[in-house]
Design an enzyme around this catalytic site. Structure first.
Site: not given
Ligand code: ARG
Length: 465
Positions: A163, A284, A290, A297
């Site tokens: 969980h 980025s 970043k 992804e």
């Protein structure tokens, strides 16, 4: 349906009174995507020609002319100089037309006892078979590299989650081996699919077979098929083997996507369990600080298109009466994109497995935060004679006290722990440590470093076979 190529090139135009419009021509043509079947198409034609000659259906001269022409076509295709024509509709007619240009009548005899229907079904099966072999190699390369990573971290402790909550300590090696198992089953699925892919449709001709005295077993042997398709209607019309392949590919991507999700979470500075080598990440354009895990992804995102292709093929097939229908031409682009997506993804992931840097201190700190050894304390009490449910209850109270005191179970004094159960003794601290907890799960499939090393040895043996 022996093709008679007209001057313009269409195999069937002698029967027609008006030409198709340019739009219809573009709509019905497949050459700009099915040309990637060219080398399989040539291999199929050579096997067919060899059989035609062996059966006395064409002469030895015609066969050698066909071979000469095909060798030239192959080198033109490989050199990129072959001229693909929309007017010639698909890969099969483009190659046949060029063959006839090069060798004359022998080229026109190649299509004896054959149809584009059994020809294309053969090409696709050869294509899927090659894709299965590539994908299997890539899956095993990925498994091998993940196993190396598992070995480096057979003792590295991290929190295991259920969980998304800290559950019990595990080793990072054990976690990596979970994926090695998943990708191992993916290899099994590929091998199983391959058995049904590897049957020869040629000989089915358009749908009913042919009047020529062909030898299908011979063609099957030449092309490395294990068997022939035993019903001509089925041979030309069903694409279940491609659907099955896409289903297995979808499962691979599902596994890749789960792994990607974890890599993304682990690389988040909030979590900080791993770093991924710069060559798999991008920055980025606006935020200079970043470093984004683009590859995982994208893999997670690309999983969607592979699922979509499976659905597309299932839907393509479901309404078709026997036997061949032009609908089937639509099987190619989803199939090709599935193969491209899965092979690129696996190739990149195999390399990326080598570019993962583990941060053991952060993993350890996280494992210490969530009372990960609470089950060990309960098991300890059970071993001292308390029924499990009572032990569970006693530990739950201890955890609540830790919450209030803002400390871990292992940081409580013996006296405090004894308030929750008089069975607690000095030896309790051995089970409350992370190392003690993982080492105690010492059975096949457990997270103990000893078992992780045994599992690694097992995988390595499998991979060497
Ligand atoms: N391009 C066609 C396909 O991909 C080849 C078979 C065409 N057969 C036919 N009868 N039109 O399915």
């Amino acid at each position: 349906m022996t093709a008679q190529l007209s001057k313009k090139g269409e195999a069937w135009s002698a029967r027609f009174s008006e030409p198709v419009s340019d739009l219809v021509k573009r709509y019905t043509a497949s050459v700009f995507f099915d040309k990637r079947l060219a080398l399989f198409d040539i291999a199929g034609s050579l096997a067919h020609a060899e059989m035609l000659q062996a059966q006395g259906i064409i002469s030895a001269f015609d066969r050698s002319e066909i071979e000469r022409g095909m060798a030239q076509i192959k080198s033109e295709i490989e050199a990129g100089s072959f001229e693909w024509l929309l007017d010639l509709e698909d890969v099969h007619l483009n190659i046949e037309k060029r063959l006839t240009e090069l060798v004359g009548d022998a080229g026109k005899r190649l299509h004896t006892g054959r149809s584009r229907n059994d020809q294309v079904a053969t090409d696709i099966r050869l294509y899927v078979r090659a894709a299965i072999d590539d994908i299997t190699l890539l899956l095993n390369a990925l498994r091998s590299n993940l196993t190396d990573l598992a070995e480096q971290h057979a003792d590295t402790i991290m929190p295991g989650f259920t969980h998304m909550q800290v559950a019990q300590p595990i080793t990072f090696g054990h976690h990596m081996l979970a994926y090695v198992e998943m990708f191992g089953r993916d290899c099994e699925r590929m091998a199983d699919t391959r058995r049904r892919v590897n049957r020869l449709p040629l000989g089915a001709a358009a749908l009913a077979g042919t009047t020529f005295p062909i030898d299908r077993e011979r063609v099957a042997r030449t092309l490395g098929f294990d068997d022939v398709c035993h019903n001509s209607l089925d041979a030309v019309s069903d694409r279940d083997f491609a659907i099955e392949f896409c289903a297995a590919a979808a499962v691979i991507m599902m596994h890749v996507s789960r792994m990607s999700e974890e890599l993304v979470i682990w690389m988040s500075p909030r979590v900080g369990f791993i770093d991924i080598a710069d060559r798999f990440c991008t920055g980025s354009s606006i935020m200079p600080q970043k470093k984004n895990p683009d590859v995982p992804e994208l893999a997670r995102g690309k999983t969607g298109r592979v699922y979509g292709h499976l659905m597309g093929l299932l839907t393509l097939m479901k309404g078709q009466p026997l036997a061949y229908n032009k609908d089937n031409q639509e099987d190619k682009e989803p199939l090709f994109d599935t193969v491209d997506t899965v092979t690129d993804t696996l190739r990149i992931f195999a390399d990326m497995a080598r570019g993962i840097t583990v941060k053991p201190d952060n993993m350890r700190a996280a494992a210490l935060q969530g009372y990960a050894t609470a089950t060990d304390l309960a098991d300890y009490l059970v071993k001292k004679g308390l029924p499990f449910r009572d032990a569970h209850e006693a530990v739950a109270r201890a955890v609540r006290a830790c919450d209030d005191a803002k400390c871990d179970l292992s940081e409580m004094s013996l006296e405090t722990l004894q308030q929750f159960s008089p069975l607690v003794e000095g030896d309790v601290f051995a089970v409350l440590t992370l190392e003690g907890s993982v080492a105690a799960r010492d059975h096949v499939g457990g997270t103990a470093p000893r078992q992780v090393r045994a599992a690694i040895a097992r995988v390595r043996t499998q991979l060497a076979e």
